[in-house]
Design a protein around this motif. Sequence first.
Motif, PDB file in Angstrom:
ATOM      1  N   ASN A  86       0.818  -1.215   0.000  1.00 31.73           N
ATOM      2  CA  ASN A  86       0.000   0.000   0.000  1.00 31.73           C
ATOM      3  C   ASN A  86       0.849   1.260   0.000  1.00 31.73           C
ATOM      4  OD1 ASN A  86      -2.634  -1.038  -0.106  1.00 31.73           O
ATOM      5  ND2 ASN A  86      -2.552  -1.575   2.052  1.00 31.73           N
ATOM      6  N   LEU A  89       2.325   2.132  -3.656  1.00 30.71           N
ATOM      7  CA  LEU A  89       1.449   2.309  -4.820  1.00 30.71           C
ATOM      8  C   LEU A  89       2.060   3.334  -5.771  1.00 30.71           C
ATOM      9  CD1 LEU A  89      -2.064   2.316  -3.158  1.00 30.71           C
ATOM     10  CD2 LEU A  89      -1.178   0.609  -4.745  1.00 30.71           C
ATOM     11  N   LYS A  90       1.902   3.109  -7.050  1.00 30.84           N
ATOM     12  CA  LYS A  90       2.399   3.970  -8.135  1.00 30.84           C
ATOM     13  C   LYS A  90       3.912   3.898  -8.312  1.00 30.84           C
ATOM     14  CE  LYS A  90      -1.725   5.729  -8.780  1.00 30.84           C
ATOM     15  NZ  LYS A  90      -2.601   4.732  -9.297  1.00 30.84           N
ATOM     16  N   ALA A 107      -0.343  -0.742  -9.390  1.00 29.00           N
ATOM     17  CA  ALA A 107      -1.561   0.042  -9.597  1.00 29.00           C
ATOM     18  C   ALA A 107      -2.551  -0.112  -8.449  1.00 29.00           C
ATOM     19  CB  ALA A 107      -2.222  -0.352 -10.905  1.00 29.00           C
ATOM     20  N   LYS A 108      -2.576  -1.318  -7.853  1.00 27.98           N
ATOM     21  CA  LYS A 108      -3.574  -1.573  -6.815  1.00 27.98           C
ATOM     22  C   LYS A 108      -3.059  -2.656  -5.879  1.00 27.98           C
ATOM     23  CE  LYS A 108      -7.461  -3.727  -7.897  1.00 27.98           C
ATOM     24  NZ  LYS A 108      -8.785  -4.055  -8.429  1.00 27.98           N
ATOM     25  N   THR A 110      -4.853  -4.950  -2.762  1.00 27.55           N
ATOM     26  CA  THR A 110      -6.041  -5.270  -1.965  1.00 27.55           C
ATOM     27  C   THR A 110      -5.629  -6.208  -0.834  1.00 27.55           C
ATOM     28  OG1 THR A 110      -6.638  -7.237  -3.241  1.00 27.55           O
ATOM     29  CG2 THR A 110      -7.454  -5.113  -4.064  1.00 27.55           C
ATOM     30  N   THR A 115      -2.075  -5.587  -8.259  1.00 31.09           N
ATOM     31  CA  THR A 115      -2.227  -5.436  -9.703  1.00 31.09           C
ATOM     32  C   THR A 115      -1.064  -4.607 -10.223  1.00 31.09           C
ATOM     33  OG1 THR A 115      -4.634  -5.547  -9.519  1.00 31.09           O
ATOM     34  CG2 THR A 115      -3.732  -4.615 -11.547  1.00 31.09           C
ATOM     35  N   GLN A 136      -1.689  -5.723 -17.985  1.00 29.99           N
ATOM     36  CA  GLN A 136      -2.027  -5.727 -16.567  1.00 29.99           C
ATOM     37  C   GLN A 136      -1.997  -7.166 -16.057  1.00 29.99           C
ATOM     38  OE1 GLN A 136      -6.162  -4.760 -15.384  1.00 29.99           O
ATOM     39  NE2 GLN A 136      -5.245  -3.020 -14.314  1.00 29.99           N
ATOM     40  N   THR A 138      -2.802  -9.400 -12.333  1.00 29.70           N
ATOM     41  CA  THR A 138      -3.211  -9.473 -10.933  1.00 29.70           C
ATOM     42  C   THR A 138      -2.553 -10.706 -10.333  1.00 29.70           C
ATOM     43  OG1 THR A 138      -5.294  -8.372 -11.423  1.00 29.70           O
ATOM     44  CG2 THR A 138      -5.176  -9.606  -9.360  1.00 29.70           C
TER      45      THR A 138
END
Length: 153
Positions: A86, A89-90, A107-108, A110, A115, A136, A138
């Motif tokens: 977290n 990110l980016k 990108a993400k 969870t 991702t 992309q 996951t």
Amino acid sequence: MFKNTVKDLLETALVERPDLFLIDFSISTDNHINIVIDGDNGVLVEDCMFVSRAIEHNIDREVHDFSLEVMSAGATSPLVNKRQYNKNLKRELIVRTASETIEGILAKATETDITLEWKVREPKPIGKGKVTVKKQATIAYGDIVEAKVMIKF
């Protein structure tokens, strides 16, 4: 007994500072305590001092002979805690799974997976030349063998 005391003091310090979290904790046979922490907003020297004092000031040196080292997870250290994803990110990661290695932008993140996104040049479906395509993937945390932040200068 000594390890449990140190662990309890460490947990109390981390409860007091919920922005910090534990990456690694070990005590060698000669009572050398090694603690690696990370934080949602990074780790300052003051954060390491806070954890160190929370432990050192609550153990009697007359009873236990020990050395203590508290450090932050290094920039090149692999990501091992979900909270580390977290905070990154980016940023560009290189993620190794059992079957492949993927380099891309995180990108993400969870509770169950991350991702990654990246661009690749592929031949045009019709005609000559290439076109840039956004890809992309996951990846479940359980499938990650190693993930590191790519440091770029």
